[in-house]
Write a protein that holds these residues in place. Structure first.
Motif, PDB file in Angstrom:
ATOM      1  N   LEU A 189       2.847   1.728   8.849  1.00 49.65           N
ATOM      2  CA  LEU A 189       2.337   0.636   7.841  1.00 49.65           C
ATOM      3  C   LEU A 189       2.560  -0.487   8.166  1.00 49.65           C
ATOM      4  O   LEU A 189       1.911  -1.696   7.670  1.00 49.65           O
ATOM      5  CB  LEU A 189       2.642   1.190   6.440  1.00 49.65           C
ATOM      6  N   GLU A 190       4.057  -0.905   8.280  1.00 49.80           N
ATOM      7  CA  GLU A 190       4.567  -2.181   8.554  1.00 49.80           C
ATOM      8  C   GLU A 190       3.812  -3.029   9.889  1.00 49.80           C
ATOM      9  O   GLU A 190       3.637  -4.076   9.839  1.00 49.80           O
ATOM     10  CB  GLU A 190       6.065  -2.277   8.886  1.00 49.80           C
ATOM     11  N   GLU A 191       3.602  -2.097  10.885  1.00 49.35           N
ATOM     12  CA  GLU A 191       2.869  -2.551  12.061  1.00 49.35           C
ATOM     13  C   GLU A 191       1.595  -3.095  11.844  1.00 49.35           C
ATOM     14  O   GLU A 191       1.267  -3.786  12.506  1.00 49.35           O
ATOM     15  CB  GLU A 191       3.279  -1.493  13.260  1.00 49.35           C
ATOM     16  N   HIS A 192       1.076  -2.434  10.998  1.00 48.85           N
ATOM     17  CA  HIS A 192      -0.660  -2.931  10.553  1.00 48.85           C
ATOM     18  C   HIS A 192      -0.459  -3.690   9.550  1.00 48.85           C
ATOM     19  O   HIS A 192      -1.570  -3.863   8.554  1.00 48.85           O
ATOM     20  CB  HIS A 192      -1.290  -1.467  10.457  1.00 48.85           C
ATOM     21  N   ASN A 193       0.484  -4.121   8.986  1.00 47.47           N
ATOM     22  CA  ASN A 193       0.568  -5.235   7.877  1.00 47.47           C
ATOM     23  C   ASN A 193      -0.025  -4.580   6.576  1.00 47.47           C
ATOM     24  O   ASN A 193      -0.583  -5.381   5.787  1.00 47.47           O
ATOM     25  CB  ASN A 193      -0.291  -6.547   8.264  1.00 47.47           C
ATOM     26  N   TYR A 194       0.398  -3.396   6.418  1.00 47.59           N
ATOM     27  CA  TYR A 194      -0.252  -2.441   5.181  1.00 47.59           C
ATOM     28  C   TYR A 194      -1.742  -2.808   4.876  1.00 47.59           C
ATOM     29  O   TYR A 194      -2.096  -2.777   3.850  1.00 47.59           O
ATOM     30  CB  TYR A 194       0.299  -3.019   4.058  1.00 47.59           C
ATOM     31  N   PHE A 195      -2.193  -2.909   6.187  1.00 49.76           N
ATOM     32  CA  PHE A 195      -3.765  -3.065   6.192  1.00 49.76           C
ATOM     33  C   PHE A 195      -4.094  -4.053   5.093  1.00 49.76           C
ATOM     34  O   PHE A 195      -5.439  -3.868   4.780  1.00 49.76           O
ATOM     35  CB  PHE A 195      -4.442  -1.543   5.895  1.00 49.76           C
ATOM     36  N   GLY A 196      -3.549  -5.036   5.048  1.00 49.95           N
ATOM     37  CA  GLY A 196      -3.821  -6.071   4.046  1.00 49.95           C
ATOM     38  C   GLY A 196      -4.338  -5.765   2.622  1.00 49.95           C
ATOM     39  O   GLY A 196      -4.878  -6.690   1.991  1.00 49.95           O
ATOM     40  N   GLU A 254      -5.458  -0.871  -3.988  1.00 48.06           N
ATOM     41  CA  GLU A 254      -3.932  -0.716  -4.235  1.00 48.06           C
ATOM     42  C   GLU A 254      -4.051   1.092  -3.867  1.00 48.06           C
ATOM     43  O   GLU A 254      -4.648   1.708  -4.622  1.00 48.06           O
ATOM     44  CB  GLU A 254      -3.814  -0.815  -5.664  1.00 48.06           C
ATOM     45  N   ILE A 255      -3.222   1.439  -3.085  1.00 52.31           N
ATOM     46  CA  ILE A 255      -3.005   2.705  -2.729  1.00 52.31           C
ATOM     47  C   ILE A 255      -1.511   3.257  -2.662  1.00 52.31           C
ATOM     48  O   ILE A 255      -0.600   2.443  -2.315  1.00 52.31           O
ATOM     49  CB  ILE A 255      -3.414   3.148  -1.232  1.00 52.31           C
ATOM     50  N   ILE A 256      -1.240   4.394  -3.330  1.00 49.32           N
ATOM     51  CA  ILE A 256       0.300   4.966  -3.436  1.00 49.32           C
ATOM     52  C   ILE A 256       0.214   6.010  -2.150  1.00 49.32           C
ATOM     53  O   ILE A 256      -0.606   6.941  -2.269  1.00 49.32           O
ATOM     54  CB  ILE A 256       0.601   5.599  -4.775  1.00 49.32           C
ATOM     55  N   ILE A 257       1.200   5.896  -1.367  1.00 49.58           N
ATOM     56  CA  ILE A 257       1.372   6.996  -0.376  1.00 49.58           C
ATOM     57  C   ILE A 257       2.820   7.859  -0.784  1.00 49.58           C
ATOM     58  O   ILE A 257       3.804   7.041  -0.815  1.00 49.58           O
ATOM     59  CB  ILE A 257       1.080   6.409   0.752  1.00 49.58           C
ATOM     60  N   ASN A 258       2.604   9.252  -0.844  1.00 51.43           N
ATOM     61  CA  ASN A 258       3.980   9.822  -0.893  1.00 51.43           C
ATOM     62  C   ASN A 258       4.337  10.081   0.579  1.00 51.43           C
ATOM     63  O   ASN A 258       3.714  10.598   1.284  1.00 51.43           O
ATOM     64  CB  ASN A 258       3.937  10.926  -1.930  1.00 51.43           C
ATOM     65  N   VAL A 259       5.673  10.067   0.576  1.00 53.52           N
ATOM     66  CA  VAL A 259       6.033  10.598   1.961  1.00 53.52           C
ATOM     67  C   VAL A 259       7.341  11.538   2.013  1.00 53.52           C
ATOM     68  O   VAL A 259       8.407  11.293   0.878  1.00 53.52           O
ATOM     69  CB  VAL A 259       6.631   9.184   2.762  1.00 53.52           C
ATOM     70  N   HIS A 260       7.510  12.225   2.815  1.00 55.11           N
ATOM     71  CA  HIS A 260       8.833  13.085   3.099  1.00 55.11           C
ATOM     72  C   HIS A 260       9.067  13.501   4.463  1.00 55.11           C
ATOM     73  O   HIS A 260       9.968  13.059   5.006  1.00 55.11           O
ATOM     74  CB  HIS A 260       8.483  14.469   2.400  1.00 55.11           C
ATOM     75  N   ASN A 285      -8.093   7.320   6.529  1.00 56.58           N
ATOM     76  CA  ASN A 285      -8.303   7.423   4.949  1.00 56.58           C
ATOM     77  C   ASN A 285      -7.969   6.181   4.237  1.00 56.58           C
ATOM     78  O   ASN A 285      -8.793   5.919   3.323  1.00 56.58           O
ATOM     79  CB  ASN A 285      -7.660   8.623   4.526  1.00 56.58           C
ATOM     80  N   ILE A 286      -7.025   5.361   4.728  1.00 60.44           N
ATOM     81  CA  ILE A 286      -6.953   3.934   4.270  1.00 60.44           C
ATOM     82  C   ILE A 286      -8.243   3.148   4.314  1.00 60.44           C
ATOM     83  O   ILE A 286      -8.533   2.572   3.460  1.00 60.44           O
ATOM     84  CB  ILE A 286      -5.615   3.284   4.820  1.00 60.44           C
ATOM     85  N   GLU A 287      -8.829   3.042   5.574  1.00 59.92           N
ATOM     86  CA  GLU A 287      -9.721   2.281   5.718  1.00 59.92           C
ATOM     87  C   GLU A 287     -11.325   2.998   4.955  1.00 59.92           C
ATOM     88  O   GLU A 287     -11.976   2.151   4.458  1.00 59.92           O
ATOM     89  CB  GLU A 287     -10.079   2.557   7.233  1.00 59.92           C
TER      90      GLU A 287
END
Length: 237
Positions: free
Chosen positions: A64-71, A48-54, A37-39
């Motif tokens: 996300l860090e491993e994928h460099n936040y997809f640039g 610019e994307i906001i992702i909520n996490v729980h 879905n990011i792609e």
């Protein structure tokens, strides 16, 4: 335009995977829902994307860090103390959403033309535009001839919310988990804490322009259970 991906849910229907992982990282042909879905959003120019996490928030952040936040610019909205549902989740990040924005559930896979959805929203000067389609669902939204939202019904319990006397002559469609929202909605929300944005829509539909964008015939899979993962893998390679 910014987008928000709802990724904080517990994903109980996707057990046993979600006993040790967030549903956002459920793989479809080896690629997690979150990445797909990011792609998808990037393909439509969203950077610019906001992702909520729980639930297992640390795994999402690490991914996300491993994928460099997809640039692109990705902001994490931390709901680890309490999952705020869709309405509370949006309200928490209202200061970041000052223009029309897209909202999408992370467990939806679709070929919806996002540009067409955005154009319809802006052409109609709507407060909210909901992507909807004619498909099987226990919960349905009802629209008049102008595609204006007029009601909601739970087909299992017959619970109904309506802005008009009867919904008998309305089109009955299922929500696709994707919406475009004008930021003035934040001034109209009275709820606080944990609440559903759909309940806000039910309160506002009698006097605000909330419309449907019908993409029936396209692909939309709610990847909420193991069987739907298999279905998605037949389509999304």
């Amino acid at each position: 335009m910014k987008a928000m991906l709802f990724a904080a849910g517990l994903g109980t229907r996707l057990k046993p995977f979600t006993e040790n992982h967030p549903k956002a990282l459920a793989p479809v042909n080896g690629k997690p829902l979150l990445q797909r879905n990011i792609e998808y959003l990037i393909d439509y120019g969203i950077t610019e994307i906001i992702i909520n996490v729980h639930h297992f928030a640390d795994q999402i952040i690490s991914f996300l860090e491993e994928h460099n936040y997809f640039g692109i610019e990705i902001t994490i909205s931390d709901e680890t103390d309490q999952v705020l549902e869709t309405g509370g989740g949006l309200l928490k990040v209202r200061e970041l959403l000052t223009e029309d924005f897209i909202v999408m559930n992370v467990d939806i896979l679709t070929d919806l033309d996002l540009n067409a959805l955005i154009k319809a929203h802006q052409t109609q000067n709507a407060l909210v535009t909901l992507a909807v389609s004619d498909r099987t669902s226990s919960r349905k939204l009802f629209f008049d001839e102008q595609n204006t939202l007029k009601g909601w019904r739970n087909l299992n319990t017959n619970e109904e919310i309506s802005a008009i006397e009867t919904l008998d002559h309305c089109k009955e469609l299922a929500f696709s988990g994707i919406h475009v929202i004008h930021p003035t909605i934040f001034d109209k929300i009275t709820q606080r804490g944990k609440f559903s944005i759909m309940k806000v829509y039910m309160e506002l539909m009698a006097h605000e322009t909330i419309v449907g964008f019908d993409h029936s015939g396209g692909i939309l899979i709610d990847v909420g259970r193991p069987s739907s993962v298999l279905e998605a893998e037949e389509i999304f390679k």
